[in-house]
Each structure stands twice: as C-alpha cells, then as structure tokens.
Enzyme design. Sequence first.
Site, PDB file in Angstrom:
ATOM      1  N   CYS A 121      -5.156   8.039   5.144  1.00 25.12           N
ATOM      2  CA  CYS A 121      -4.795   6.861   4.351  1.00 25.12           C
ATOM      3  C   CYS A 121      -5.005   7.100   2.868  1.00 25.12           C
ATOM      4  O   CYS A 121      -4.221   6.667   2.047  1.00 25.12           O
ATOM      5  CB  CYS A 121      -5.626   5.663   4.802  1.00 25.12           C
ATOM      6  SG  CYS A 121      -5.111   4.990   6.370  1.00 25.12           S
ATOM      7  N   GLU A 158       0.889  -1.177   0.000  1.00 23.29           N
ATOM      8  CA  GLU A 158       0.000   0.000   0.000  1.00 23.29           C
ATOM      9  C   GLU A 158       0.913   1.209   0.000  1.00 23.29           C
ATOM     10  O   GLU A 158       1.536   1.526   1.011  1.00 23.29           O
ATOM     11  CB  GLU A 158      -0.918  -0.028   1.236  1.00 23.29           C
ATOM     12  CG  GLU A 158      -2.148   0.866   1.076  1.00 23.29           C
ATOM     13  CD  GLU A 158      -1.863   2.326   1.374  1.00 23.29           C
ATOM     14  OE1 GLU A 158      -1.515   3.056   0.418  1.00 23.29           O
ATOM     15  OE2 GLU A 158      -1.989   2.728   2.528  1.00 23.29           O
TER      16      GLU A 158
END
Length: 595
Positions: free
Chosen positions: A331, A297
């Site tokens: 995020c 990620e």
Amino acid sequence: MAFWWPLIVLGVAYLVCRFLLMLIPPNVPSIEVDASDVMEDGSQNKENSYIYIPRKGKMAQADMVRCYEPATMKYLGSFPALTPDEVREHVAQAREAQKIWKSSSFRQRRQFLRILLKYIIEHQELICEISSRDTGKTMVDASLGEIMTTCEKITWLLAEGEKWLKPEYRSSGRSMLHKRAKVEFHPLGVIGAIVSWNYPFHNVFNPMLAAVFSGNAVVIKVSEHASWSGCFYFRIIQAALAAVGAPENLVHIITGFAETGQALVSSVDKIIFVGSPGVGKMIMQKASETLIPVTLELGGKDAFIVCEDVDLPSVVQIAMRGALQSSGQNCAGAERFYVHKDIYQSFVTHIVRLVKSVSVGPPLAGRYDMGAICMQEHSEKLQNLVNDALDKGAEIVGRGRFGHLGEDAVDQFFLPTVIVNVNHTMKLMQEEAFGPIIPIMEFSSDEEVIKLANDSNYGLGCAVFSGSQKRAIAIASQLHCGVAAINDFASTYMCQSLPFGGVKHSGFGRFAGVEGLRACCLVKSVVEDRWWPFIKTVIPKPIQYPVSENAFEFQESLVEALYGLYIRDRLRSLVNVMKIISAHNSKSENMKKRQ
C-alpha cells in the site's frame, strides 16, 4: 478509612466481574462458504485447464472480464463487464436494503464483524491461496497484507466503532450557554468503492467494513486484474450478512472496466477510489456532476531514510520487506532509499547480499521469497524505468534469482534489483514503480535528505530510521506526506485507529481510523435547549421587530459583554445591556397600563 473500604471492595468486585466476563466466549455462529470451484484440487471445469494467453497492448473493452493466474497464466474464469444500466440496478437494490439496515443496532453490526473474523481466522490458508493465485503474491505476503490488516480493522471496529459513531457533544460557546451542541453521524446511503488489484481481499473488506458498520450499503467494483478472487470473497460477506439477518443486497461486488466504474460514480452517495492519479482525476471529474464526496488513494513514492546511527542489519531486513513485499504490491511501498554517506557502502553491501538470496517463482509451486507481477506487461514498464536510470549513469549492483520457471512465464516475473548512483533526473526516482526495485541514493545532512524526500509529486508515506528517536521524529515532521513511520515501515496502517491517505498526487481524504469511519457518514450539527422547557429562546426586546432606536447600542454592548478581553469592560457592557433591557421592559409595562 472505614468510609473508603466499601468503595474499594465495590471497585475490585467490578474489575473481577469485567475480567470474568471477558473469559466467556461470545456466541458466534460459523458460516459455510462454498469453495469447491476455486480450490486447486482437480475438480474445476475444463475451462480452467488451459493456459490463457492475453493479447499484447491495450484492448478495446470486452463484454467479459477474463481472469488468469499471473504466475502460471492458467485460466481462472470470466465475469461479466456490467453495463451502466446494470450498475444502476445494483445500486438501486443496495439503496432499498440500506433503508432497512440504517436502523440496525450496533449489537447486530458487531455480530456481523465477529462472524467474519471467525471465518477469516479459521480459513487463512484458503483466503491467502486465492489471493496468491489471482495476484501472484506469496502466501506470507498475503497473510501480512490481507489477513492481519483486515483482522486488525475488525477488532478496532468491535472495540471502538460504536463509540465514534455515537453523538459527540461539543462546547456551546459563550453566547449559547443555555444550549447543548452535538454532532450526529448518520449513514450517507450507498457507498461506492473502486479498488485496486494489489490486495484483493483487504481492498474489498476495508471499505465494506466501514460502510456497513456505519449503517450504509456498499457497491464495490473490483479490479479487472483481480475479479476472480473478489467474487469469491463476496461469498464470505454474503454468508455473514445472512447469518445476522441483514437485508439482501446490502453489499454488492461488480465487475467490469472503465464504463462500469463511471456508472458507479454517477449512481452512489460517496465514492472511494484506490488507483492511479490519472484515473483518480477522471473519478473526480465524474463525481463533480453529482457533487458527491470523494476519497482518493492514488499511490506513492515513499522515502525510506536511513541515518548513520542505526542498527544496520535490522534496518536492512525492514528495507527488504518494504521494497519487495508482493512484488511491490504494498500500500505504501518504499520506492526511494536515502542512506547517510557514512554508512552508504555498508548498507548497499548488506542489501545486495540479501537480494541475491531472494528466489523468484510461482508462489504456490515452492518456497519462493517473491511471486509474480500481477498486471500484464508491467515488467516491461519496470525494465524501462531501469533502462532510463542506466542511460543516465545509474548502476545495477545486485539482482535476485529465478526459480523454476516455464519458458513462457518469464514476462510475468521481475527480479528484485538494487541500483546505485541514482539521482532525481531519473524516472525511477520520480514515477511510481510498483515493483521490486531498490534505488539507493546517499545524503550528507538531515536538511539535504528532507529536501530530497519532499522533491516528489507524491506524498503518501515515509519511513525514517535513526538511533535517536528525537532526530527521526524531527525529520519525519518536515516531510510533506500523510503517514510516517519512525524506525519502522508501514506500521501506521497496522494501527487501524489512524487515518490513512496522502497529499499531492497521492490523493486526499482518509480511510481507516475515526476519520475514515466518519467519512462514511452525513455529519450533522445539532443545537438544542439545555434546560427545556424551563429556558427557551426569546429574542431580546431591543432587537424584536420593529427594532428599537438603541438596538445597535444593545448589540454593541452585548458583543463586548460576551467577548471583551478585559473583565472590567465586560462587566461595564453587561450593566449597559441590563439597563437597556430594563428600560424596554419599563416602557412595555407603561404602555400596558395606558391601555
């Protein structure tokens, strides 16, 4: 009617009993976690009393990770930078513990989650304050990004985790009708995670929860920028594991720099990495040496698209939250704002008014809307992005305001900044900023904004706003990214049943959801006899060794009988299959009689 009454009564009784059982609280013990050395109450040792002044520029790796509060530069403590041998020892201990834990029951694993959930709910302020001190974010941002997301993940695992880890039966196909096909999910062993600094609590708990609930051990390397908080959160995990009788050393938190992370990648059975694309590529290269699975990620440059038919005041509030949360420590941060030309000026006016009201300061020193920048010298990078945009024709139309800052603290803060007249030649519209900058660009048509949003090396998420949900969905469906929110921002991550991850330079693989949970498992395909021992596998005589002269004719007819498009052809081939088998059986009988 008399026949149905007993069934109705039984059904109602069952539902009533289920409801009453829900009212009975589960027996969840409380755990004690020593926080005396992390509380801001004057009881810390004298080391914590001085101001830490980090050296400028890149430093050679040290043998200690030194931690400080970004908002005040106050020294928090130091932790060892583990050597490769020490890392391998941690993984070896975790591997031994996992051999025991893999046989644990789901009941025991759920109790572990309940104990954690109880502690989190009862100690929200402590958890958020520690996150705030270590990263500079506000208490509200810590609650939204740390507490709520973690609680949501725990409750989803409690409700559905076991269901998605049990064997899953699949169709066996036409040729295997006499078989039963299933997929089993076994723990991989030791999961490694290298996590970023932006959410020190959730980034530790997120991989830990999935790994432990699926029967694995886990070793987590926390960021050198958030080691102080990570090591305290580890105490919570240790206490909860002890409360359910889990083996020691099932979960490890390790600290260090690049060398520590490389050693972890080389030692575990899977690696989860949250960080930058550059480091992600190095992780992949290291993982290729042992051929372990990798989940990456790697951040994003998410598009925030506003069509002309929206409720502007509410969308502006959401836009502010998306851009400024935790000084850009979100995020899936909104970093590119595309607004339809018909409402462009109104949107800019609204957002500037809000930004000018935002106060920036030490998050625990007063009521501030935004805290400090976590990483040393990151504000310099942000200013360079702004300067590049200004040099190419952009314009600053609004900035926030500083609260009460010490003279030496300004470098750790960056005012929220609204920039217009931006275009895609500017670094600000291409590179991940990870900061409170709001660049706004106008568009004229849906086709144009889709092209603009896809013009990025990143592909993590997007948010699309329109008074027509159908239109918003149509736009989002054409954006090349891993997650999409319709008339909202980052709501996908709060739905923990959904996988999270991106494409392109945002990485690959998924955590969260069914996909993330099963990614911690060895996925094993199993085929077994459906009616054992009454029907067993027997090789048809025409293709038994030595194969007969008409073996291929048999196979050809069998294929058409199973997969032919027309019933007539399939029946004809089936008859031919039966004839060939019958002829072989007769031949075998004759040979037996002659003997």
